[in-house]
Each structure stands twice: as C-alpha cells, then as structure tokens.
Write a protein that holds these residues in place. Structure first.
Motif, short mmCIF file in Angstrom:
data_model
loop_
_atom_site.label_atom_id
_atom_site.label_comp_id
_atom_site.label_asym_id
_atom_site.label_seq_id
_atom_site.Cartn_x
_atom_site.Cartn_y
_atom_site.Cartn_z
N ALA A 335 43.78 44.27 5.45
CA ALA A 335 42.73 43.92 6.10
C ALA A 335 42.41 41.99 5.05
N GLU A 343 44.54 45.93 -1.49
CA GLU A 343 45.18 47.40 -2.00
C GLU A 343 45.13 48.30 -1.69
N PRO B 137 36.54 47.83 4.27
CA PRO B 137 37.77 46.66 3.77
C PRO B 137 37.86 45.29 3.94
N GLY B 138 37.86 44.19 3.71
CA GLY B 138 38.31 43.13 4.33
C GLY B 138 37.82 41.93 2.84
N LEU B 139 37.28 42.52 2.17
CA LEU B 139 35.88 41.57 1.35
C LEU B 139 37.62 41.68 -0.43
N VAL B 140 37.02 40.45 -0.84
CA VAL B 140 36.92 40.16 -2.26
C VAL B 140 36.23 40.43 -3.58
N ASP B 162 40.45 34.52 2.16
CA ASP B 162 40.12 35.32 2.38
C ASP B 162 37.96 34.86 2.14
N ILE B 188 42.32 35.99 -9.62
CA ILE B 188 42.06 36.97 -9.75
C ILE B 188 42.75 38.25 -9.23
N GLY B 189 41.80 39.69 -8.98
CA GLY B 189 42.93 40.61 -9.12
C GLY B 189 43.74 40.94 -10.73
N VAL B 234 36.60 43.41 -9.06
CA VAL B 234 35.94 45.07 -8.87
C VAL B 234 37.08 45.48 -7.66
N LYS B 235 37.72 44.06 -6.87
CA LYS B 235 37.59 44.39 -5.32
C LYS B 235 38.87 43.49 -5.53
N PRO B 236 40.07 43.09 -5.28
CA PRO B 236 40.85 44.76 -5.87
C PRO B 236 41.19 44.80 -7.85
N MET B 237 41.13 46.46 -8.01
CA MET B 237 41.15 46.75 -9.48
C MET B 237 42.08 47.03 -9.77
N THR B 239 43.93 48.59 -11.27
CA THR B 239 44.24 49.79 -11.91
C THR B 239 45.10 50.37 -12.73
N ARG B 271 40.27 57.24 -10.15
CA ARG B 271 41.46 56.47 -10.49
C ARG B 271 42.28 57.32 -11.91
N ASP B 275 45.54 59.39 -10.75
CA ASP B 275 46.53 58.25 -11.21
C ASP B 275 47.01 58.99 -12.96
#
Lengths: 348, 321
Positions: A335, A343, B137-140, B162, B188-189, B234-237, B239, B271, B275
C-alpha cells in the motif's frame, strides 16, 4: 455578490460552433447510454461483473455538458457515480470503464477497485472514493497547487455531486474552502430528487439547493438538466467565468434518476407523480428531438450513429473479456510507494 | 545555545521550505500568527505565499493536500491538535492512504499531529491517535521522542513519497532541549536503543521514552539494568530491534500513553509472542493509560497516564515473575 439565475436556451444563440458542441456531446451521451445498458445486461446475466452497476441514465446531458467544457491534461475533473457521460466527454476511453467493471488487470484500477471508482489522477481524472463530497477539496487542492507553482494559467477544476451528497460535511468544508481561495472550480449538483431512496424533503430544507450559493459567496445557476441545450449553455457560461477568475461556480440541475441507485435497486420508492413530471423526461430523447427539429441530424444519421456506438461497445467488451483477471500471486500487496517501509512481507 | 523539540519542528519546516519549492504549509492560524504552539513562527514572513491559514475544516485541509500532492506539491498540514484530526479522518484513511494503491499515484503529504497529554488539556486536546492511523494500510506513522528525531524525521517525512502522520508530543515541546541538532543517525523505520540493559526491555515511543528512562534510572538503584527501545516510528515497526532486545533481556514491558484497547502496545506484544515466544522468560506486560477519556485536573491526569512510578512498579512486577 452571488448570482442565482436560470438558463434558458434562446434560439438566436445557436451558432455553428454551438451546434458542433451539441452534436459532439450528444454522441458522448449516446455512447454512455449504450455502454451502461451493456453493463446492466452483463450484470443481470450474472457472473461477469462482481459488485454493483451504477447507471447515469437520465443524467447524461447534465454530466456530458460539463465534461465537454473540460480539456483533458489541462483541467481537473472529479466525477461521481452517475458521470459515465461526463467521463467520456472528458476523454476517458470506454475501455477504462469496461476494464474497471470487469476487474481486468490491464485497467487503470487493476482489479483493486471497481465500477465507478476509477480514474487516472495524473491525467486530471480523479478517482472517486465512496465517501460523498470528499473529492471537492481534492480537486480544489490540485488547483491550489497549480496556482502556487504558477502553472494554473486558464485551467479549471470541476466536480459533481448529487442532492444527497450536498448534505455531507466534506461537501460544505470543501466548497467553503474553494470559495475562500476563490478557486476556478465548477461544482455541478445533479438534483435527481432521490439520494438512493431518500427524497429531497428528507435531505434539505432550503427551497432550492442553489440558494446555498449565496451563503458560500459564489455564483449559482439552476438549469433544466433534461435539456442538453440548456445544460451546455449553463456549463459554458460557468467554465468561462471560472477561467476568467470569478471563483467557484455552482450549477444545480433538476432531473430524475431514470434507474435505481444501482442495478440491484428497482427504485419502487419513486412515486408515479415524479415519473410523470417534466423532470422525468429522458434527456437523450430530448436531445435527439432537438437535433432533428433543428435539422442537425436526420433519422438515418441517428440510426447510423447508433449502430456505430453499439459496435464500439460490443467490440470493447469482447476485447476486455479476453484480458487477464488479476492474479493474487502476482499482486505485490504493497500500500506504500516506498517499498522499504512496507510491513508484513515476512509473515508465515 | 540550545534548541527545544518545538523549535526543532519549526527549523525542520524552515529547512523543508528552503530546500524544496514544492513544499507548502496549510493549517489553522499558522501564517501571521505562527500557529497555536508557534511551530510555524515567522515562516510566513520568511516564505511569502508558502504558508497559509486554513478555515476550521480538517476534512477539506487534508483533501486539499491530497489534490496538491497529485499535482506534485509536498504539503505539510498542521492539525491544531491531534484530536481534531478525527474530522479529517476520512480523507486521511480513505483517500490519502488508498491513493497510491488504487491509482499508482503516490501521495506525499505530511500531517503534523500535536499529540498527547499535558496537564489541564482535558479530553479533547490530549489524545494520542497513532494506533488509529497505524491500523490503516498506506500510512507511515512516526512518533519522535528526541529533538534530533523531531527535526530529522520531519524533514525525512516531507521527502517520503507516502502520506506520513507525524505525531509530535506537546509535552516535549518546551521541556525537551538539546544543545544542538546532531547528525541524522537513523532512517524512518529503525528503532533506537535509548538505554542499554540486560534484565528487562521497555519498548515505547514518544514522550513515554523519557518516563521509561527515568523508571530505568530508578530500577538501577535496585541493581537492575533496564533496556529502553524507542520505536521512533510505530509503523513501520522495527520488529527486529525489539526481538533482539528481548533476546538479550528475556523480559518485555510494552509502554504507551494511548488508550489501552488494541493499539501499539498490543501490537508489540503480539509480535514478540508470535515471533519470539522462546525468547521470553516471563509473560510480557503492557502499560497504557486508563480506559477513560483523558481527564482535565492534574491530579486525575497524572493518574490516568503511565508515569515514572507506575512504570517502575510494573517493571518490579515483571522482574519478580
């Protein structure tokens, strides 16, 4: 000072240029009607079209009369549900419609969205979401950015909505903002008297929706939306004023939706009285009669045009039917345009 | 000479406007007035015709930014308070977040949300909205906790192709200072180890990073070394960084100021348990605000959100398990 006025087509205004635009617009209307009839029959036959089919039957004149004022690549158009005719007039090829309805991977939406939710924003054709009124500020934003960049020149924007959509907060916010910024945008309101099943009396309390134009400090006009000649005159005037810097132009067209909200809807809630009123005239028939009466088209011309349009639609549907459906294994499921920030690519 | 978190946000916007003529600012009271928090102070003077006052129309503000982005602009939208972005919610999650996926046309907009609680701000000027937006979906979603991150992540956000929800914490605006803005360290990320440790990990973000660090200091007096992971976005997180930390410590406290149902802390726990279940020596813990609207009076407000002492108490329970 807002101006509410009514457009009546006066015979002396009928120049050759107007005749050419009338005939061109009529062709767009006819193509739209035939294409939508085809989509309706595919829907009823079952299997080919998933989801709904939403027709603009009865609204072709009002829709196409706006679309034909716009120049693809220079103007910005945010059509809504019943704007098949307007989209054709703007320059959308009908194969984009068919590919989107059939979910073909070759279409502009690639099976990710369907039916009327389509567009090519980089060509100025905004892709509507289902939340009514929310495209108004988007079209306005495109114009705003062009003005900032010094590239606005004489380009304009236009967006459509129905009587029901005018009740949304997004519509109000967007129109007010466009008015504050004095942006060159046409807001066309097709008052087809029913928002899905809800009649005007349960939708708004002003006498005529165009009364609201004064409240926004913008120009407003009403038009008999069943009459192509009047619609063309109204939108030509509105486009000229918008291009000349007069700010947003509201046009309210009165008509009746000659179909259900979608093909799943038999519109049994529309009373006979409404069906027999002048607003229930079929704009396609009115335009045909008008052209014939003025000697612009003969019955033979009409038959020939009809045959050509039907061939075009059939060939397009047949071509798209052979095109591949989207493959979930080839879909990238991203997306975000920045792939490094996507992700969920590692789940089991 | 020092610079506050708020000044860093102003400086980043100055730099974004200076670097790229396609950047413009749109928001309520942000032009001559300089914004409710003065995050755009003097910018309209320094960049004439690039900083605009908006009507009180959050829906139209975001819609306008989307249309402008399609035309190649990179707008920064200031919400006066994160709370009011709920009025622009539809444009954010349905229009901006879906645009690229639907049409292949990216939507480079940055929406600044002055977020989180401060004493006396009450239910409608205190909210943390990051989990809501992260759900779509579709946001950072970025949540800077330091002066450097406020500066660099805002500049990076504007450059991203984005839509970015930039959650800047109001509690840090004036209190958090740095001698100067250092170099950009992480993109970022990527999360940051704000404090290394080996007995337990706190994973958190935004203003709670500082509460976590203070709680870690407190636990050090008891001989515990607490690792603090600052998610930064927090998004993307990130992990991987979370799991690596839990691998070192075996214990996890997920900490956030937002409401408890679902949200970022639940995502962290999900998560790690899916995981990295084998890395855990004890059941993971969560600490969030209470499940009520955010109260006005300082006495109530301090008890509503996690604080150094409630975090320390949670850590002690976690370490006993």
């Amino acid at each position: 000072m807002a101006l509410a006025s009514s457009i009546n087509c006066v015979e002396t205004d009928l120049t050759a240029e107007f005749r050419d635009q009338f005939l061109l617009t009529y062709q767009h209307m006819l193509l739209s009607r035939v294409l939508e009839e085809k989509l309706g029959s595919l829907y009823r036959a079952g299997g080919r079209i998933v989801g709904g089919v939403y027709l603009g039957k009865g609204q072709e004149a009002f829709s196409a009369a706006l679309g034909v004022q716009l120049r693809k690549g220079r103007d910005i158009y945010g059509p809504l549900i019943r704007d098949q005719a307007g989209r054709i007039a703007f320059g959308e090829p009908i194969i984009d419609t068919v590919r989107t309805y059939l979910g073909a991977v070759t279409g502009p939406m690639r099976g990710r969205d369907g039916n009327i939710h389509r567009g090519r924003p980089k060509e100025g054709h905004m892709a509507m979401i289902s939340h009514l009124g929310s495209l108004l500020s988007v079209v306005a934003g495109g114009l705003f950015a062009r003005r900032l960049a010094g590239t606005l020149a004489d380009s304009i924007g236009a967006t459509s909505i129905g009587d029901g959509g005018t009740s949304t907060g997004a519509f109000h916010e967007g129109l007010n903002m466009a008015a504050v910024e004095k942006l060159p945008i046409i807001v066309s309101i097709a008052n087809n008297q029913f928002a899905y099943s809800t009649p005007n009396t349960r939708q708004y309390a002003c006498e005529n929706l165009v009364d609201r134009a004064a409240g926004y400090g913008i120009d407003g006009m009403t038009v008999d939306a069943t009459d192509l000649a009047s619609c063309l005159k109204a939108f030509r005037a509105a486009a000229a004023k918008a291009r000349a810097g007069s700010g947003p132009q509201m046009i309210v067209g009165t008509l009746l939706r000659l179909a259900g909200h979608g093909e799943h809807d038999d519109a049994s809630y529309i009373p006979d009285k409404a069906r027999q009123s002048p607003s229930a005239r079929d704009c396609l028939q009115v335009a045909e009669d008008y052209a014939r009466d003025h000697g612009w088209m003969s019955s033979a011309d009409l038959r020939e045009l009809n045959d050509e349009v039907r061939r075009n639609v059939d060939q397009t549907v047949s071509k798209v039917s052979k095109e591949p459906a989207p493959d979930p294994f080839k879909e990238n499921w991203q997306a975000l345009s920045c792939a490094e920030l996507v992700e969920g690519q590692h789940e089991a | 000479m020092s610079i506050t978190y708020l000044e860093a946000i102003r400086e980043a916007q100055y730099e974004a406007l200076r670097e790229d003529p396609s950047v413009f600012l749109y928001g309520q009271d942000i032009a001559t007035f300089g914004g409710a928090f003065k995050a755009t102070k003097n910018l309209s003077k320094e960049f004439p015709n690039r900083v605009f006052d908006a009507p009180i129309s959050e829906d139209a503000m975001v819609g306008m930014a989307i249309g402008a982005a399609v035309e190649g602009a990179r707008p920064i939208i200031e919400m006066q308070f994160a709370d009011f972005s709920s009025i622009g919610f539809n444009q954010i999650v349905n229009q901006a977040a879906t645009l690229y996926w639907r049409t292949n046309v990216p939507c480079p907009i940055t929406i600044r949300l002055p977020s989180g609680g401060t004493a006396g701000s009450g239910p409608f000027h205190s909210q943390s909205m990051e989990a809501l937006y992260a759900h779509y979906p579709g946001l950072v979603i970025v949540t800077p906790a330091t002066v450097e991150d406020a500066y660099w992540m805002l500049l990076d956000s504007v450059k991203l192709n984005d839509p970015v929800i930039f959650c800047e914490h109001k509690f840090l605006y004036y209190h958090l200072k740095a001698d100067q803005i250092g170099d950009r360290e992480l993109p970022i990320g990527k999360a940051r180890i704000a404090r290394p440790g080996r007995h337990a990990t706190i994973v958190t973000y935004s203003a709670m990073v500082h509460e976590a660090l203070r709680a870690a200091e407190e636990l050090q007096l008891d001989g515990y070394q607490i690792e603090v992971v600052d998610l930064r976005s927090v998004k993307p997180m990130d992990t991987d960084t979370i799991l690596a930390s839990v691998a070192r410590t075996g214990r996890l406290l997920a900490l956030g100021e937002a409401f408890p149902w679902g949200g970022v802390t639940a995502e962290i726990i999900a998560r790690v348990t899916t995981d990295g279940f084998h890395l855990l020596d004890a059941a993971p813990m969560r600490l969030n605000s209470k499940d009520t609207p955010i109260p006005y009076h300082p006495n109530l407000w301090k008890s509503h959100r996690p604080t150094t002492s409630t975090i320390a108490a949670a850590l002690r329970r976690l370490l006993r398990n």
